[in-house]
Design an enzyme around this catalytic site. Structure first.
Site, mmCIF file in Angstrom:
data_model
loop_
_atom_site.group_PDB
_atom_site.id
_atom_site.type_symbol
_atom_site.label_atom_id
_atom_site.label_comp_id
_atom_site.label_asym_id
_atom_site.label_seq_id
_atom_site.Cartn_x
_atom_site.Cartn_y
_atom_site.Cartn_z
ATOM 1 N N ASP A 112 -1.956 -0.946 5.879
ATOM 2 C CA ASP A 112 -2.287 -0.359 7.178
ATOM 3 C C ASP A 112 -3.784 -0.273 7.450
ATOM 4 O OD1 ASP A 112 -2.667 1.819 5.258
ATOM 5 O OD2 ASP A 112 -2.849 3.120 7.010
ATOM 6 N N ASP A 138 0.857 -1.177 0.000
ATOM 7 C CA ASP A 138 0.000 0.000 0.000
ATOM 8 C C ASP A 138 0.903 1.240 0.000
ATOM 9 O OD1 ASP A 138 -2.390 1.586 0.419
ATOM 10 O OD2 ASP A 138 -1.759 1.768 2.509
ATOM 11 N N ASP A 159 -0.390 5.149 0.932
ATOM 12 C CA ASP A 159 -0.726 6.093 2.002
ATOM 13 C C ASP A 159 -0.728 5.411 3.360
ATOM 14 O OD1 ASP A 159 -0.942 8.608 0.930
ATOM 15 O OD2 ASP A 159 -3.033 8.404 0.366
#
Length: 280
Positions: free
Chosen positions: A217, A10, A12
């Protein structure tokens, strides 16, 4: 030595800081993986325009990448011999589209808005300058964010209306994908579908014993993490970890690039184990 590892990541809140958009040590860590010929595949809700900039910053122009929560996979031509070049051709890339066009999503959202009377704003409802102000981006960054092709990002909605909107969207056949700060509305795609497709292609390229690592996250990363051999969660911006029932999940401390650095330490462990197995 060629290591049979592939890393899906990922962006961001993982590779870069959600709010400052700084890379921390991510650039150096990605470069370290390059030295060992370990591909790093970006897998994000970000648009292709956003990822093109980040890929350039990180030296990942030669790798495949997944845009808009699995809306499409963009693959450099010739990267996979097993991939027949009969998909959408886009210059030097083959684009495998998995999601529906944004125009369809926005029309469906218009109907839901009209039917329910719920007030909300998506990326397409605001100007680029307004988007920059809402999200805290430069105008160039907002311009890249606005170029969504396979969905719509909902930026503003009253918390009291959120559940009702989600139910109305599901009834309309739309899918809600929660990210770090906002949520996306799509049809027919998530990160997991795209990751599975790339895993099959990598196995045909690198061998069935290739080990796949995923780093994320938030909740929209869970479909990706379910597909990989080594799923790693870094802490969200509030210091918690996304809630998931993945049995072999590895939770590492650190938010954003600090978390990715700890994830890198885990990746290094698996790389060293692979080296040890080769020497036995």
């Amino acid at each position: 030595m060629h290591q049979k590892l592939v890393v899906f990541s990922d962006i961001d809140g993982t590779l870069i800081d959600t709010f400052t958009r700084e890379y921390g040590n991510s650039k150096e860590l990605i470069n370290s993986l390059h030295k060992y010929l370990i591909p790093v595949v970006l897998c994000s809700s970000k648009t292709r325009a956003e990822q093109d900039k980040i890929r350039k910053d990180l030296g990942l122009e030669g790798e495949p990448f997944i845009v808009e929560n699995g809306g499409a996979i963009v693959i450099p031509k010739g990267y996979f011999e097993a991939l027949k070049d009969n998909q959408n051709n886009d210059g030097f890339y083959t684009v495998v589209e998995l999601g529906r066009p944004s125009t369809e999503i926005r029309e469906a959202l218009r109907k839901v808005r009209s039917k329910t009377g719920i007030v909300f704003k998506g990326v397409s409802d605001v100007s680029v300058d307004n988007l920059a102000q809402i999200v805290g981006l430069t105008r160039d960054e907002a311009e890249r964010m606005s170029k969504r092709q396979y969905g719509e990002t909902i930026l503003q909605i009253d918390k009291a209306d959120k559940y009702e909107l989600e139910q109305a969207l599901k009834e309309a056949g739309l899918r809600v994908i929660h990210g770090g700060r906002y949520f996306d509305v799509t049809v027919g795609n998530d990160k997991g579908i795209a990751v599975k497709m790339l895993i099959d292609l990598y196995r045909s390229k690198m061998g069935m014993d290739t080990l796949f690592v995923g780093v994320g996250d938030s909740m929209n990363d869970v479909p990706m993490l379910r597909c990989v051999d080594v799923p790693i969660l870094v802490q969200k911006y509030d210091g918690s970890w996304a809630d998931t029932d993945i049995s072999n999940i590895i939770r590492v401390e650190g938010i954003g690039p600090a978390g990715w650095q700890n994830a890198f330490a885990k990746i290094t462990e698996y790389k060293e184990q692979a080296e040890d197995r080769k020497q036995v």
